[in-house]
Motif scaffolding. Structure first.
Motif, short mmCIF file in Angstrom:
data_model
loop_
_atom_site.label_atom_id
_atom_site.label_comp_id
_atom_site.label_asym_id
_atom_site.label_seq_id
_atom_site.Cartn_x
_atom_site.Cartn_y
_atom_site.Cartn_z
N MET A 190 0.85 -1.17 0.00
CA MET A 190 0.00 0.00 0.00
C MET A 190 0.91 1.24 0.00
O MET A 190 1.90 1.29 0.71
CB MET A 190 -0.89 -0.02 1.24
N ALA A 191 0.58 2.22 -0.77
CA ALA A 191 1.34 3.45 -0.83
C ALA A 191 1.09 4.30 0.42
O ALA A 191 0.06 4.19 1.07
CB ALA A 191 0.96 4.24 -2.08
N LEU A 192 2.06 5.13 0.74
CA LEU A 192 1.91 6.03 1.88
C LEU A 192 0.79 7.03 1.61
O LEU A 192 0.68 7.57 0.52
CB LEU A 192 3.21 6.77 2.14
N ASP A 193 -0.04 7.26 2.61
CA ASP A 193 -1.19 8.14 2.48
C ASP A 193 -1.00 9.33 3.42
O ASP A 193 -1.33 9.27 4.61
CB ASP A 193 -2.47 7.38 2.82
N LYS A 194 -0.43 10.42 2.88
CA LYS A 194 -0.11 11.59 3.70
C LYS A 194 -1.35 12.21 4.33
O LYS A 194 -1.32 12.66 5.47
CB LYS A 194 0.64 12.62 2.85
N SER A 195 -2.46 12.22 3.61
CA SER A 195 -3.68 12.82 4.17
C SER A 195 -4.17 12.03 5.38
O SER A 195 -4.69 12.61 6.34
CB SER A 195 -4.77 12.94 3.11
N LYS A 196 -3.98 10.72 5.37
CA LYS A 196 -4.37 9.89 6.51
C LYS A 196 -3.49 10.23 7.72
O LYS A 196 -3.98 10.32 8.85
CB LYS A 196 -4.24 8.41 6.15
N LEU A 197 -2.20 10.45 7.48
CA LEU A 197 -1.30 10.85 8.56
C LEU A 197 -1.72 12.20 9.13
O LEU A 197 -1.79 12.39 10.35
CB LEU A 197 0.14 10.92 8.05
N GLU A 198 -2.02 13.15 8.25
CA GLU A 198 -2.45 14.47 8.70
C GLU A 198 -3.72 14.39 9.53
O GLU A 198 -3.84 15.06 10.57
CB GLU A 198 -2.69 15.38 7.49
N LYS A 199 -4.68 13.56 9.11
CA LYS A 199 -5.91 13.40 9.87
C LYS A 199 -5.64 12.80 11.24
O LYS A 199 -6.24 13.20 12.25
CB LYS A 199 -6.90 12.52 9.10
N GLY A 200 -4.73 11.83 11.30
CA GLY A 200 -4.38 11.21 12.57
C GLY A 200 -3.74 12.20 13.53
O GLY A 200 -4.06 12.22 14.72
N ILE A 201 -2.85 13.04 13.01
CA ILE A 201 -2.20 14.05 13.85
C ILE A 201 -3.22 15.08 14.31
O ILE A 201 -3.24 15.48 15.49
CB ILE A 201 -1.03 14.71 13.11
N LYS A 202 -4.09 15.51 13.41
CA LYS A 202 -5.12 16.49 13.77
C LYS A 202 -6.03 15.93 14.86
O LYS A 202 -6.35 16.61 15.83
CB LYS A 202 -5.93 16.87 12.54
N GLN A 203 -6.44 14.67 14.72
CA GLN A 203 -7.30 14.04 15.72
C GLN A 203 -6.60 13.97 17.06
O GLN A 203 -7.20 14.25 18.10
CB GLN A 203 -7.73 12.64 15.27
N LEU A 204 -5.33 13.64 17.04
CA LEU A 204 -4.55 13.58 18.28
C LEU A 204 -4.52 14.95 18.95
O LEU A 204 -4.75 15.08 20.15
CB LEU A 204 -3.13 13.10 17.99
N LEU A 205 -4.24 15.99 18.18
CA LEU A 205 -4.19 17.34 18.74
C LEU A 205 -5.54 17.76 19.31
O LEU A 205 -5.62 18.36 20.40
CB LEU A 205 -3.72 18.34 17.68
N GLU A 206 -6.61 17.45 18.59
CA GLU A 206 -7.95 17.77 19.09
C GLU A 206 -8.25 17.04 20.40
O GLU A 206 -8.79 17.62 21.34
CB GLU A 206 -9.01 17.45 18.03
N ASP A 207 -7.88 15.76 20.45
CA ASP A 207 -8.08 14.98 21.68
C ASP A 207 -7.31 15.57 22.84
O ASP A 207 -7.83 15.68 23.96
CB ASP A 207 -7.63 13.53 21.48
N MET A 208 -6.06 15.96 22.58
CA MET A 208 -5.23 16.48 23.65
C MET A 208 -5.72 17.84 24.15
O MET A 208 -5.58 18.16 25.32
CB MET A 208 -3.77 16.58 23.20
N MET A 209 -6.33 18.63 23.26
CA MET A 209 -6.84 19.93 23.67
C MET A 209 -8.06 19.80 24.59
O MET A 209 -8.39 20.74 25.32
CB MET A 209 -7.18 20.78 22.44
#
Length: 69
Positions: free
Chosen positions: A1-20
């Motif tokens: 499977m190819a790397l999916d940068k948008s999936k990584l960005e969504k994961g980081i954004k979700q993490l930041l939202e959770d931490m806030m």
């Protein structure tokens, strides 16, 4: 499977939202979850081997010719 940068960005954004939403800071939790997110992203990558390595009965030698998808 190819790397999916948008999936990584969504994961980081979700993490930041959770931490806030936390009432207390947790640098350890943030670091662990960010590392897990990045680890999952990297493990989705594939190496397309095109050639370049040889073995003449001993150690494998040469330079890998290929790409990371």
């Amino acid at each position: 499977m190819a790397l999916d940068k948008s999936k990584l960005e969504k994961g980081i954004k979700q993490l930041l939202e959770d931490m806030m939403q936390r009432e207390q800071n947790s640098f350890d939790e943030f670091a662990k979850r960010l590392a897990t997110t990045i680890d999952a992203y990297v493990k989705e990558g594939e190496i397309e081997y095109l050639g370049g390595l040889v073995n003449s009965g001993g150690a494998v030698t040469g330079t890998i010719q290929g790409t990371i998808k």
